[in-house]
Write an enzyme that holds these catalytic residues in place. Structure first.
Site, PDB file in Angstrom:
ATOM      1  N   ASP A 146       0.826  -1.239  -0.182  1.00 55.65           N
ATOM      2  CA  ASP A 146      -0.039   0.094  -0.002  1.00 55.65           C
ATOM      3  C   ASP A 146       0.665   1.425   0.102  1.00 55.65           C
ATOM      4  O   ASP A 146       1.932   1.438  -0.642  1.00 55.65           O
ATOM      5  CB  ASP A 146      -0.983  -0.011   1.214  1.00 55.65           C
ATOM      6  CG  ASP A 146      -2.255   1.006   1.186  1.00 55.65           C
ATOM      7  OD1 ASP A 146      -2.301   1.689   1.618  1.00 55.65           O
ATOM      8  OD2 ASP A 146      -2.797   0.625   0.001  1.00 55.65           O
ATOM      9  N   THR A 147       0.339   2.117   0.653  1.00 59.26           N
ATOM     10  CA  THR A 147       1.114   3.741   0.977  1.00 59.26           C
ATOM     11  C   THR A 147       2.619   3.587   1.083  1.00 59.26           C
ATOM     12  O   THR A 147       3.192   2.620   1.732  1.00 59.26           O
ATOM     13  CB  THR A 147       0.374   4.358   2.022  1.00 59.26           C
ATOM     14  OG1 THR A 147      -0.930   4.186   2.076  1.00 59.26           O
ATOM     15  CG2 THR A 147       0.760   5.748   2.260  1.00 59.26           C
ATOM     16  N   VAL A 148       3.219   4.646   0.372  1.00 59.76           N
ATOM     17  CA  VAL A 148       4.570   4.897   0.382  1.00 59.76           C
ATOM     18  C   VAL A 148       4.672   5.867   1.363  1.00 59.76           C
ATOM     19  O   VAL A 148       3.781   6.949   1.461  1.00 59.76           O
ATOM     20  CB  VAL A 148       5.485   5.071  -0.722  1.00 59.76           C
ATOM     21  CG1 VAL A 148       5.219   3.616  -1.773  1.00 59.76           C
ATOM     22  CG2 VAL A 148       4.971   6.148  -1.696  1.00 59.76           C
TER      23      VAL A 148
END
Length: 365
Positions: free
Chosen positions: A196-198
């Protein structure tokens, strides 16, 4: 000559990172660290440095941010991004943004306009923009936009088709046979994108700290859905050190709705500032606030705590199969990059993997 106290930490998502792509993920984190550190050593702000690191992560097609992001149910890329400045507490957030290669640029611009713009008739510059209005604002603010289709990669198309078939239940016998015969490389392309998110965290030699978060969101999300990267206190958090409290920054990744419900970034940061032991603080937050009594919660955090300009404490924790991390101090010639994985006897979504490192800027090792 290197400045004392500059530090960068980044992550390329908490989820599943294919072992066959491990070097690619680590290279992405290495490049992001180098981009940010180069600016910090020139005396640029942590806002600029954290943006540069995040741009590098967004430009990598293997991450779920910017180019190559997961697709909505109708096959589009809608990105979320945020930055929070620990010195001023100013923040910029964009959500459901289409046709912007680097949404983190828009988040940075929102902060800059809050710092400099004086609108007429007592109006206040926005800190959060979403959807079509966010794209129009980008166009008016000089942020480059593009055809939304240019952000879609062949890998994201394959992933989208795979999940659409599962959800719609329309796979024919021929299609199922084709799935079985899929090459191992293709399978790794698909599995390897399930993270998911970085995010990034930067500290300058004055102790100023800034954190970021950027994401394409979950696969087959409803158009208009925003995740933690577009939610204040969920995707990232940062506070400079004060007389009474340590400096702290957190950037998160994982199951968006669960991260939002627990406001994971802010909850972790607040707890760290009230508990002396960082490991204890994160363990308590994950078990009491994030996982709770439910069977499975997938999430990860990257944490930096500062007490002075000579050292930082770095910690990473995740309940996902893996989390890709990189970090660099101003005395290091090259970043350290690695993928943290749950032990083979652990259960994803239930077990917590947590490790940390104390980094002294007076020691080059």
């Amino acid at each position: 000559m290197s400045l004392p106290g500059c530090f960068v930490a980044v992550h390329a998502g908490a989820g599943f990172h294919s072992p066959r792509k491990e070097e690619e993920y680590k290279d992405v984190c290495k490049t992001a660290c180098l981009q940010a550190m180069q600016l910090l050593l020139k005396g640029e702000s942590t806002l600029s440095a954290v943006t540069a690191a995040t741009i590098s992560l967004e430009d990598a097609s293997c991450t779920n941010a910017g180019v190559g992001s997961s697709l909505t149910m109708n096959g589009m890329v809608e990105c979320d991004a945020s930055i929070i400045d620990g010195q001023t507490s100013l923040f910029g957030i964009v959500g459901c943004l289409q046709g912007v290669r680097n949404p983190i640029k828009a988040a940075k611009k929102l902060i800059e306009k809050q710092q400099s713009d004086n609108l007429s008739h007592g109006r206040i510059p926005p800190s959060v923009l979403v959807g079509h209005g966010a794209r129009k604002w980008c166009e008016q603010s000089g942020i480059e936009t593009c055809d939304p289709a240019l952000l879609i990669t062949e890998s994201s198309k394959r992933m989208h088709l795979k999940y659409r078939r599962k959800i719609e239940g329309c796979s024919s016998k021929h299609e199922k046979a084709h799935e079985v015969k899929r090459s191992r490389i293709d399978e790794d392309d698909i599995n390897g994108s399930v993270q998911d998110t970085v995010g990034a965290i930067c500290i300058d030699n004055n102790g100023n700290i800034t954190a970021s978060s950027s994401s394409g969101g979950i696969w087959l999300k409803h158009s208009g859905r925003i995740g933690p990267a577009a939610t204040y206190g969920a995707g990232c958090w940062a506070k400079n050190k004060t007389k009474d409290r340590s400096g702290v920054a957190v950037t998160t990744s994982g199951s968006g709705e669960d991260i939002i419900r627990s406001l994971l970034a802010k909850t972790c940061a607040d707890h760290i500032q009230t508990v002396d032991n960082v490991h204890q603080a994160i363990n308590e937050v994950f078990n009491k606030e994030f996982i709770g009594d439910d069977s499975e919660k997938h999430g990860g955090v990257l944490v930096v705590k500062t007490e002075d300009v000579d050292s930082v404490e770095l910690l990473w924790a995740h309940t996902t199969d893996s989390m890709c991390i990189g970090y660099m101090s101003s005395l290091q010639k090259t970043p350290k990059t690695f993928i943290s994985r749950l032990p083979s006897d652990s259960q994803s979504g239930v077990s917590l993997k947590m490790e940390g490192k104390y980094i002294n800027f007076t020691n080059k090792k």
